[in-house]
Write an enzyme that holds these catalytic residues in place. Sequence first.
Site, PDB file in Angstrom:
ATOM      1  N   GLY A 232       6.400   1.578  80.384  1.00 16.79           N
ATOM      2  CA  GLY A 232       7.905   1.406  79.887  1.00 16.79           C
ATOM      3  C   GLY A 232       8.231   1.839  78.507  1.00 16.79           C
ATOM      4  O   GLY A 232       7.401   2.513  77.816  1.00 16.79           O
ATOM      5  N   PHE A 234       9.962   0.543  74.979  1.00 11.38           N
ATOM      6  CA  PHE A 234      10.276  -0.742  74.365  1.00 11.38           C
ATOM      7  C   PHE A 234      11.738  -0.693  73.836  1.00 11.38           C
ATOM      8  O   PHE A 234      12.089  -1.840  73.584  1.00 11.38           O
ATOM      9  CB  PHE A 234       9.106  -1.125  73.557  1.00 11.38           C
ATOM     10  CG  PHE A 234       8.723   0.136  72.600  1.00 11.38           C
ATOM     11  CD1 PHE A 234       9.705   0.554  71.624  1.00 11.38           C
ATOM     12  CD2 PHE A 234       7.372  -0.002  72.407  1.00 11.38           C
ATOM     13  CE1 PHE A 234       9.184   1.558  70.597  1.00 11.38           C
ATOM     14  CE2 PHE A 234       6.706   0.916  71.450  1.00 11.38           C
ATOM     15  CZ  PHE A 234       7.940   1.767  70.456  1.00 11.38           C
ATOM     16  N   HIS A 252       6.187   1.630  61.519  1.00  8.84           N
ATOM     17  CA  HIS A 252       6.389   2.686  60.281  1.00  8.84           C
ATOM     18  C   HIS A 252       6.815   4.044  61.003  1.00  8.84           C
ATOM     19  O   HIS A 252       7.124   4.808  60.169  1.00  8.84           O
ATOM     20  CB  HIS A 252       4.900   2.974  59.855  1.00  8.84           C
ATOM     21  CG  HIS A 252       4.153   3.513  60.655  1.00  8.84           C
ATOM     22  ND1 HIS A 252       2.639   4.096  60.179  1.00  8.84           N
ATOM     23  CD2 HIS A 252       3.818   3.941  61.874  1.00  8.84           C
ATOM     24  CE1 HIS A 252       2.062   4.630  60.883  1.00  8.84           C
ATOM     25  NE2 HIS A 252       2.875   4.669  62.033  1.00  8.84           N
TER      26      HIS A 252
HETATM   27  N1  SAM Z   1      -0.586   1.333  68.330  1.00  8.40           N
HETATM   28  C1  SAM Z   1      -1.324   2.457  68.293  1.00  8.40           C
HETATM   29  C2  SAM Z   1      -2.190   2.706  67.245  1.00  8.40           C
HETATM   30  O1  SAM Z   1      -1.854   1.929  66.136  1.00  8.40           O
HETATM   31  O2  SAM Z   1      -3.137   3.319  67.340  1.00  8.40           O
HETATM   32  C3  SAM Z   1      -0.584   3.761  68.453  1.00  8.40           C
HETATM   33  C4  SAM Z   1       0.537   4.051  67.509  1.00  8.40           C
HETATM   34  S1  SAM Z   1       1.685   5.424  67.639  1.00  8.40           S
HETATM   35  C5  SAM Z   1       2.212   5.702  65.894  1.00  8.40           C
HETATM   36  C6  SAM Z   1       3.013   4.939  68.273  1.00  8.40           C
HETATM   37  C7  SAM Z   1       2.864   4.557  69.967  1.00  8.40           C
HETATM   38  O3  SAM Z   1       4.166   4.073  70.413  1.00  8.40           O
HETATM   39  C8  SAM Z   1       2.654   5.776  70.610  1.00  8.40           C
HETATM   40  O4  SAM Z   1       1.360   5.372  71.574  1.00  8.40           O
HETATM   41  C9  SAM Z   1       3.787   6.052  71.275  1.00  8.40           C
HETATM   42  O5  SAM Z   1       3.680   6.622  72.665  1.00  8.40           O
HETATM   43  C10 SAM Z   1       4.316   4.494  71.597  1.00  8.40           C
HETATM   44  N2  SAM Z   1       5.745   4.721  71.653  1.00  8.40           N
HETATM   45  C11 SAM Z   1       6.842   5.484  70.973  1.00  8.40           C
HETATM   46  N3  SAM Z   1       7.893   5.216  71.399  1.00  8.40           N
HETATM   47  C12 SAM Z   1       7.866   4.296  72.525  1.00  8.40           C
HETATM   48  C13 SAM Z   1       8.825   3.532  73.309  1.00  8.40           C
HETATM   49  N4  SAM Z   1      10.065   3.737  73.555  1.00  8.40           N
HETATM   50  N5  SAM Z   1       8.255   2.860  74.249  1.00  8.40           N
HETATM   51  C14 SAM Z   1       6.971   2.269  74.453  1.00  8.40           C
HETATM   52  N6  SAM Z   1       6.223   3.076  73.598  1.00  8.40           N
HETATM   53  C15 SAM Z   1       6.602   3.993  72.527  1.00  8.40           C
END
Ligand code: SAM
Length: 342
Positions: A232, A234, A252
Site C-alpha cells: 500500500g 501510506f 525524516h
Molecule cells: N523503516 C525502514 C528502516 O528503517 O529501515 C525503511 C526506511 S526508508 C528511509 C523509507 C521506507 O518508506 C521505504 O521502505 C519506502 O519504500 C517506504 N515508503 C516511502 N513512501 C511510501 C508510501 N507512500 N507508502 C508506503 N511506504 C512508503
Amino acid sequence: HTHTQDLWILDYMEGFLVSKTLFTACELGVFDLLASSQHPLSLEEVALGIRASQDGTERLLAACTGLDLLNTHTQDGHVMYSNTEQSSVYLTQSSPVSLTQSIHYSSKTIYLCWHYLTDAVREGSNQYEKAFGVKSEHLFEALYRSEEEMVKFMQLMNSIWNICGRDVVTAFNLSPFTTIYDLGGCSGALAKQCVLAYPECTVTIFDLPKVVKTSREHFVTDDNQRVSFHEGDFFKDALPDADLYILARILHDWTDVRSIELLTKVYRACRPGGGVLVVEALLCEDGSGPLTAQLYSLNMLVQTEGKERTAAEYTALLTAAGFQNIQVERTGKIYDAVLGRK
Ligand code: SAM
C-alpha cells in the site's frame, strides 16, 4: 601556535580520502579476497586476485593498513596482507553483519549527491536532478529510479538493524502491543528484530507494492512465521487497525506538513490504548550534536524532503496528530525511540 596533530581541520579537509579508500577497497573485493584465502597474501597475489595494477594495489593496501583495515607482517622479505578483525566482520560480503552493501550505496549514490551539497544548502532542496537526471516530484520515484537502485537502497536500510535494531525495539517495553504494523517496513530487518524480542507479537510490513515484492523474494524467508506483508501507499491508502505502528526512518524523509498528515492517519487507525513508535536519530535540543545526526540531516537535505529533528520537534508532530503521553528513549547508539499513545 597549533601543532598539526591538533589541527583537526586538516582531517576534515581530507576526510573524503578515507571514505574513497574504503569504497574502492570494497569495490575491488580486497577484503573478500583476503577472507577467502587460507593464508595472508602478498601484493602480487592481491593485485592478481582483484585484477588491478601492482602499483595502484600497493598504494591502496598501504592506505588500508594505515586505516587499520588490514594487518601486515613480513615473511621471507615480503609484506603479507590479511584482514583485521573488524574488516572480516563488517567488510566481507558473506558476513551476517556485512556493511558492504551500505558502503556500495554510499559510494555510488550518496557520494554523488553530496557533490551538490552547496547547491542543496543554497536551494534548500534535494539534488537528484543534478546528480542523476531524475525529477523528484515523488521522492520515492526518484529514489527507486531503477530496480537496481531500489534493491541497493533496501540493502542499505537492511544492514543497520542487524547492528542496532535490538536496542530500538527494546528501548520501550512493547510487549503489551501484539498486532504491530511497520509502516515503510522495507526489507523487514526491524520487523525481524521485533518478533525476536517479543514472542507474542506479529509484525506486518506495510510498504509500496514493488518494495513488498522484493522484500518477499529476497529478504524475508518463510521461517519468519510472525512477519507478514501489506502492499500500500501510506499517504493514499487506508491504514489497517493495529495496536502499534512503527515509523522507523520515515518521518525524516518528509516535511512537517506531510509528517503530521501521515501521523494523523496513523492516529485514526490506531486502536484506543495503542501507540506509535517513531525511530529516528535524534538531535539535541541545544543544537550541540550528536554529529552523526547533524550530518544525517544534511544528507536528508541532499536526498529527501525531510530532516533530522529534536525530541521536542517529534513530540510536537505527534501531539499535533493527537497522540498523548509521549516518551523519549535515547539508546546511546545512532537511532533513538519516541513512543506516543492513543
Ligand atoms: N523503516 C525502514 C528502516 O528503517 O529501515 C525503511 C526506511 S526508508 C528511509 C523509507 C521506507 O518508506 C521505504 O521502505 C519506502 O519504500 C517506504 N515508503 C516511502 N513512501 C511510501 C508510501 N507512500 N507508502 C508506503 N511506504 C512508503
